[in-house]
Design an enzyme around this catalytic site. Structure first.
Site, PDB file in Angstrom:
ATOM      1  N   LYS A  44       0.581  -1.126   0.645  1.00  0.00           N
ATOM      2  CA  LYS A  44      -0.233  -0.167  -0.175  1.00  0.00           C
ATOM      3  C   LYS A  44       0.730   1.516  -0.404  1.00  0.00           C
ATOM      4  CE  LYS A  44      -3.147  -2.438   2.710  1.00  0.00           C
ATOM      5  NZ  LYS A  44      -4.006  -2.753   4.322  1.00  0.00           N
ATOM      6  N   ASP A 101       7.455   1.967  -3.013  1.00  0.00           N
ATOM      7  CA  ASP A 101       7.932   3.345  -1.871  1.00  0.00           C
ATOM      8  C   ASP A 101       8.954   2.849  -1.770  1.00  0.00           C
ATOM      9  OD1 ASP A 101       6.775   0.712  -0.892  1.00  0.00           O
ATOM     10  OD2 ASP A 101       5.920   1.708   0.764  1.00  0.00           O
ATOM     11  N   ASP A 104      13.913  -2.210   1.048  1.00  0.00           N
ATOM     12  CA  ASP A 104      14.601  -2.252   2.094  1.00  0.00           C
ATOM     13  C   ASP A 104      15.309  -3.488   2.771  1.00  0.00           C
ATOM     14  OD1 ASP A 104      15.828  -2.576   4.789  1.00  0.00           O
ATOM     15  OD2 ASP A 104      13.558  -1.843   6.438  1.00  0.00           O
ATOM     16  N   PHE A 153      13.982   2.683  11.356  1.00  0.00           N
ATOM     17  CA  PHE A 153      12.087   2.555  11.368  1.00  0.00           C
ATOM     18  C   PHE A 153      12.118   3.827  11.139  1.00  0.00           C
ATOM     19  CE2 PHE A 153       8.111   1.850  11.800  1.00  0.00           C
ATOM     20  CZ  PHE A 153       8.079   0.725  10.945  1.00  0.00           C
ATOM     21  N   ARG A 166       0.623   6.763   7.730  1.00  0.00           N
ATOM     22  CA  ARG A 166       1.046   6.340   6.164  1.00  0.00           C
ATOM     23  C   ARG A 166       0.410   8.235   6.204  1.00  0.00           C
ATOM     24  NH1 ARG A 166       1.293   1.953   4.308  1.00  0.00           N
ATOM     25  NH2 ARG A 166       0.462   0.278   4.217  1.00  0.00           N
TER      26      ARG A 166
END
Length: 193
Positions: A44, A101, A104, A153, A166
């Protein structure tokens, strides 16, 4: 946006994000001039990125989405990767752009790319808003990255912690004491997570 006591550092401001997306769009406009690629968003977290960049693209494109996860809503990646929503379009002999997005660990994206390659597209390119190279567990490089970030994070601009946070227009670092089982910050204030 109102100050949030769960964020200890704004890593990338709303203005910086806007500028990075504009530069990415310029690169894509040059690379895909006269072509009609399929842009794939991995849900998302990609939604704000795709929403902003799509209005800056000067070429025709189709848009489709996939949903895959390895985080189970927390902070630690898993080797168990699940594809919960697949594409609706046929990518055979088409140029494909994955707009992500963040890269990682890259486990999820590597699996997605392997799945897409098996469908015989003409090309696949990976474009990411954020590239956290220190977090890699498998080898994978983006064709274009807006920002390279440290191994912290982060939340905001589509990135979440347990499906919340978000909605920030910036990318911020979540206080370590607000992650997982801890519910208060160092001053005893509620983290509300």
């Amino acid at each position: 946006m109102k100050k949030d006591n769960r964020i200890f550092e704004i890593l990338i401001s709303a203005r910086q994000i806007k500028k990075g997306i504009k530069n990415t769009a310029k690169w894509l406009n040059k690379e895909y001039k006269g072509k009609t690629p399929i842009i794939i968003g991995v849900l998302k977290g990609c939604i704000p990125f795709i929403g902003q960049i799509s209005t800056l693209l000067n070429f025709d494109f189709e848009l489709d989405f996939m949903s895959a996860s390895s985080f189970k809503g927390g902070t630690n990646g898993s080797n168990d990767i699940k594809i919960s929503l697949d594409l609706t379009c046929n990518i055979k002999d088409r140029d494909v752009i994955i707009l992500e997005d963040i890269i990682d660990t890259a486990r999820t994206l590597k699996k997605i790319i392997e799945l897409l390659k098996a469908r015989k597209p003409k090309s696949i390119r990976l474009v990411t808003l954020l590239d956290k190279t220190e977090g890699r567990k498998v080898e994978l490089n983006a064709d274009y990255s807006c920002f390279t970030i440290p191994n912290k994070f982060i939340v905001g601009f589509g990135l979440d912690y347990k499906e919340i946070m978000r909605n920030y227009n910036f990318i911020g670092c979540l206080k370590p004491e607000c992650i997982e089982s801890n519910k208060t910050d160092k001053k005893g204030k509620s983290c509300n997570v």
